[in-house]
Design a protein around this motif. Structure first.
Motif, PDB file in Angstrom:
ATOM      1  N   ASN A  92       0.803  -1.225   0.000  1.00 40.56           N
ATOM      2  CA  ASN A  92       0.000   0.000   0.000  1.00 40.56           C
ATOM      3  C   ASN A  92       0.834   1.271   0.000  1.00 40.56           C
ATOM      4  OD1 ASN A  92      -2.448  -1.465   0.143  1.00 40.56           O
ATOM      5  ND2 ASN A  92      -2.119  -1.764   2.335  1.00 40.56           N
ATOM      6  N   THR A  93       2.158   1.145   0.134  1.00 42.03           N
ATOM      7  CA  THR A  93       3.004   2.326   0.249  1.00 42.03           C
ATOM      8  C   THR A  93       3.746   2.655  -1.040  1.00 42.03           C
ATOM      9  OG1 THR A  93       4.824   0.992   1.112  1.00 42.03           O
ATOM     10  CG2 THR A  93       3.340   2.010   2.726  1.00 42.03           C
ATOM     11  N   GLY A  94       3.818   1.731  -1.960  1.00 43.81           N
ATOM     12  CA  GLY A  94       4.513   1.930  -3.232  1.00 43.81           C
ATOM     13  C   GLY A  94       5.822   1.170  -3.271  1.00 43.81           C
ATOM     14  N   ILE A  95       6.007   0.419  -4.333  1.00 41.51           N
ATOM     15  CA  ILE A  95       7.230  -0.350  -4.528  1.00 41.51           C
ATOM     16  C   ILE A  95       7.697  -0.119  -5.964  1.00 41.51           C
ATOM     17  CG2 ILE A  95       5.926  -2.439  -5.116  1.00 41.51           C
ATOM     18  CD1 ILE A  95       8.219  -4.045  -3.816  1.00 41.51           C
ATOM     19  N   SER A  96       9.015   0.024  -6.128  1.00 37.83           N
ATOM     20  CA  SER A  96       9.592   0.264  -7.456  1.00 37.83           C
ATOM     21  C   SER A  96      10.292  -0.985  -7.958  1.00 37.83           C
ATOM     22  CB  SER A  96      10.600   1.404  -7.404  1.00 37.83           C
ATOM     23  OG  SER A  96       9.957   2.611  -7.099  1.00 37.83           O
ATOM     24  N   PHE A  97      10.189  -1.231  -9.255  1.00 37.91           N
ATOM     25  CA  PHE A  97      10.878  -2.352  -9.885  1.00 37.91           C
ATOM     26  C   PHE A  97      10.867  -2.160 -11.395  1.00 37.91           C
ATOM     27  CE2 PHE A  97       6.507  -3.485  -8.898  1.00 37.91           C
ATOM     28  CZ  PHE A  97       5.988  -3.710 -10.166  1.00 37.91           C
ATOM     29  N   ASN A  98      11.761  -2.858 -12.058  1.00 41.43           N
ATOM     30  CA  ASN A  98      11.806  -2.853 -13.515  1.00 41.43           C
ATOM     31  C   ASN A  98      10.853  -3.921 -14.021  1.00 41.43           C
ATOM     32  OD1 ASN A  98      12.945  -3.907 -16.233  1.00 41.43           O
ATOM     33  ND2 ASN A  98      13.842  -1.861 -15.959  1.00 41.43           N
ATOM     34  N   LEU A  99      10.120  -3.633 -15.077  1.00 41.79           N
ATOM     35  CA  LEU A  99       9.125  -4.565 -15.591  1.00 41.79           C
ATOM     36  C   LEU A  99       9.748  -5.829 -16.202  1.00 41.79           C
ATOM     37  CD1 LEU A  99       6.402  -2.193 -17.041  1.00 41.79           C
ATOM     38  CD2 LEU A  99       6.321  -3.581 -14.961  1.00 41.79           C
ATOM     39  N   GLN A 100      11.060  -5.847 -16.360  1.00 45.02           N
ATOM     40  CA  GLN A 100      11.743  -7.056 -16.814  1.00 45.02           C
ATOM     41  C   GLN A 100      11.966  -8.041 -15.661  1.00 45.02           C
ATOM     42  OE1 GLN A 100      12.981  -7.738 -20.185  1.00 45.02           O
ATOM     43  NE2 GLN A 100      11.356  -6.240 -20.443  1.00 45.02           N
ATOM     44  N   GLN A 101      11.706  -7.610 -14.425  1.00 45.08           N
ATOM     45  CA  GLN A 101      11.991  -8.426 -13.234  1.00 45.08           C
ATOM     46  C   GLN A 101      10.745  -9.032 -12.604  1.00 45.08           C
ATOM     47  OE1 GLN A 101      13.878  -5.193 -11.118  1.00 45.08           O
ATOM     48  NE2 GLN A 101      15.907  -6.016 -11.565  1.00 45.08           N
ATOM     49  N   VAL A 102       9.619  -8.962 -13.264  1.00 44.96           N
ATOM     50  CA  VAL A 102       8.364  -9.455 -12.685  1.00 44.96           C
ATOM     51  C   VAL A 102       7.728 -10.486 -13.616  1.00 44.96           C
ATOM     52  CG1 VAL A 102       7.923  -7.385 -11.300  1.00 44.96           C
ATOM     53  CG2 VAL A 102       7.129  -7.467 -13.663  1.00 44.96           C
ATOM     54  N   ILE A 103       6.613 -11.044 -13.184  1.00 50.31           N
ATOM     55  CA  ILE A 103       5.923 -12.034 -14.007  1.00 50.31           C
ATOM     56  C   ILE A 103       5.451 -11.397 -15.315  1.00 50.31           C
ATOM     57  CG2 ILE A 103       5.233 -13.505 -12.065  1.00 50.31           C
ATOM     58  CD1 ILE A 103       2.424 -12.203 -12.239  1.00 50.31           C
ATOM     59  N   LYS A 104       5.292 -12.211 -16.338  1.00 52.94           N
ATOM     60  CA  LYS A 104       4.905 -11.731 -17.666  1.00 52.94           C
ATOM     61  C   LYS A 104       3.581 -10.964 -17.642  1.00 52.94           C
ATOM     62  CE  LYS A 104       7.258 -15.456 -20.093  1.00 52.94           C
ATOM     63  NZ  LYS A 104       7.073 -16.671 -20.904  1.00 52.94           N
ATOM     64  N   GLY A 105       2.658 -11.369 -16.782  1.00 54.15           N
ATOM     65  CA  GLY A 105       1.377 -10.681 -16.688  1.00 54.15           C
ATOM     66  C   GLY A 105       1.520  -9.231 -16.263  1.00 54.15           C
ATOM     67  N   TRP A 106       2.497  -8.947 -15.394  1.00 55.92           N
ATOM     68  CA  TRP A 106       2.761  -7.562 -14.994  1.00 55.92           C
ATOM     69  C   TRP A 106       3.527  -6.815 -16.077  1.00 55.92           C
ATOM     70  CZ3 TRP A 106       3.064  -4.900  -9.932  1.00 55.92           C
ATOM     71  CH2 TRP A 106       2.121  -5.404  -9.035  1.00 55.92           C
ATOM     72  N   THR A 107       4.517  -7.476 -16.688  1.00 52.62           N
ATOM     73  CA  THR A 107       5.301  -6.832 -17.741  1.00 52.62           C
ATOM     74  C   THR A 107       4.389  -6.332 -18.845  1.00 52.62           C
ATOM     75  OG1 THR A 107       7.198  -8.254 -17.242  1.00 52.62           O
ATOM     76  CG2 THR A 107       7.194  -7.148 -19.381  1.00 52.62           C
ATOM     77  N   GLU A 108       3.439  -7.156 -19.236  1.00 49.51           N
ATOM     78  CA  GLU A 108       2.483  -6.742 -20.264  1.00 49.51           C
ATOM     79  C   GLU A 108       1.415  -5.819 -19.696  1.00 49.51           C
ATOM     80  OE1 GLU A 108      -1.131  -8.522 -22.997  1.00 49.51           O
ATOM     81  OE2 GLU A 108       0.296  -9.947 -22.153  1.00 49.51           O
ATOM     82  N   GLY A 109       0.811  -6.210 -18.589  1.00 48.77           N
ATOM     83  CA  GLY A 109      -0.368  -5.527 -18.070  1.00 48.77           C
ATOM     84  C   GLY A 109      -0.166  -4.081 -17.686  1.00 48.77           C
ATOM     85  N   LEU A 110       0.968  -3.761 -17.101  1.00 51.91           N
ATOM     86  CA  LEU A 110       1.179  -2.376 -16.679  1.00 51.91           C
ATOM     87  C   LEU A 110       1.378  -1.433 -17.855  1.00 51.91           C
ATOM     88  CD1 LEU A 110       3.194  -2.874 -13.398  1.00 51.91           C
ATOM     89  CD2 LEU A 110       0.895  -1.974 -13.657  1.00 51.91           C
ATOM     90  N   THR A 111       1.671  -1.967 -19.043  1.00 51.07           N
ATOM     91  CA  THR A 111       1.819  -1.096 -20.209  1.00 51.07           C
ATOM     92  C   THR A 111       0.474  -0.579 -20.717  1.00 51.07           C
ATOM     93  OG1 THR A 111       1.761  -2.910 -21.827  1.00 51.07           O
ATOM     94  CG2 THR A 111       3.929  -2.301 -20.937  1.00 51.07           C
ATOM     95  N   TYR A 112      -0.619  -1.085 -20.186  1.00 54.59           N
ATOM     96  CA  TYR A 112      -1.952  -0.602 -20.582  1.00 54.59           C
ATOM     97  C   TYR A 112      -2.373   0.637 -19.789  1.00 54.59           C
ATOM     98  CZ  TYR A 112      -2.312  -5.062 -22.991  1.00 54.59           C
ATOM     99  OH  TYR A 112      -2.090  -6.135 -23.811  1.00 54.59           O
ATOM    100  N   PHE A 113      -1.587   1.021 -18.780  1.00 54.97           N
ATOM    101  CA  PHE A 113      -1.911   2.162 -17.925  1.00 54.97           C
ATOM    102  C   PHE A 113      -0.920   3.288 -18.143  1.00 54.97           C
ATOM    103  CE2 PHE A 113      -3.255  -1.720 -15.794  1.00 54.97           C
ATOM    104  CZ  PHE A 113      -4.566  -1.428 -15.462  1.00 54.97           C
ATOM    105  N   LYS A 114      -1.323   4.482 -17.738  1.00 54.57           N
ATOM    106  CA  LYS A 114      -0.425   5.635 -17.672  1.00 54.57           C
ATOM    107  C   LYS A 114      -0.272   5.987 -16.199  1.00 54.57           C
ATOM    108  CE  LYS A 114      -1.790   7.553 -22.115  1.00 54.57           C
ATOM    109  NZ  LYS A 114      -2.458   8.662 -22.793  1.00 54.57           N
ATOM    110  N   GLU A 115       0.724   6.828 -15.886  1.00 57.18           N
ATOM    111  CA  GLU A 115       0.901   7.280 -14.504  1.00 57.18           C
ATOM    112  C   GLU A 115      -0.423   7.813 -13.980  1.00 57.18           C
ATOM    113  OE1 GLU A 115       5.490   8.814 -14.114  1.00 57.18           O
ATOM    114  OE2 GLU A 115       4.047  10.173 -15.022  1.00 57.18           O
TER     115      GLU A 115
END
Length: 153
Positions: A92-115
């Motif tokens: 709930n506080t915010g975590i930073s990571f590179n999208l190459q370091q997570v599951i494929k569903g996150w790597t793809e899925g987060l690209t559908y959103f903007k800040e």
């Protein structure tokens, strides 16, 4: 006689050993996951879209800032749970990571959103942890994430 007993023991020993480096064969959960996700979407009256990979996503807020690529570093808050709504992880506080370091569903899925955007990712096993157990997540599990994209770097 002595050699035949040794031969029997050797055969038993060899047949009982197992190469611990070998993983069991992967199981294909694609059809089962697809049905489970569709039922969850219907039960919860979600307006979800399906990508070509099999990822389902819901955009609650599209956001207005930068849009990440699959190689971006992002900061997010999230709640991860199964289709039975049991939570397995959250931040709930915010975590930073590179999208190459997570599951494929996150790597793809987060690209559908903007800040500033938020929504739901419905991740089938082949875009999550596959057919193997991982940190308390059973193999073949559909994973659901409520995500909010805070920043893109």
């Amino acid at each position: 006689m002595k050699y035949s007993i040794l031969a029997i023991i050797a055969v038993l020993f060899i047949s009982c050993t197992n190469n611990d480096n070998e993983l069991p064969a992967a199981i294909d959960y694609t059809a089962q996951n697809e049905a489970e996700i569709k039922a969850y979407i219907a039960d919860n009256k979600l307006d979800a879209k399906r990508s070509d990979s099999g990822l389902y996503y819901v955009i609650n807020e599209a956001g207005t800032g930068k849009q990440p690529t699959s190689t971006s570093t992002v900061k997010v808050t999230y709640k991860g749970y199964f289709t039975n709504k049991i939570i397995f992880d959250q931040n709930n506080t915010g975590i930073s990571f590179n999208l190459q370091q997570v599951i494929k569903g996150w790597t793809e899925g987060l690209t559908y959103f903007k800040e500033g955007g938020s929504g739901i990712l419905l991740v089938p096993a082949h875009l999550g942890y596959g057919s193997y157990n991982y940190n308390g997540i059973p193999g073949g599990s559909v994973l659901i994430f409520d995500v909010s994209l805070i920043t893109v770097n």
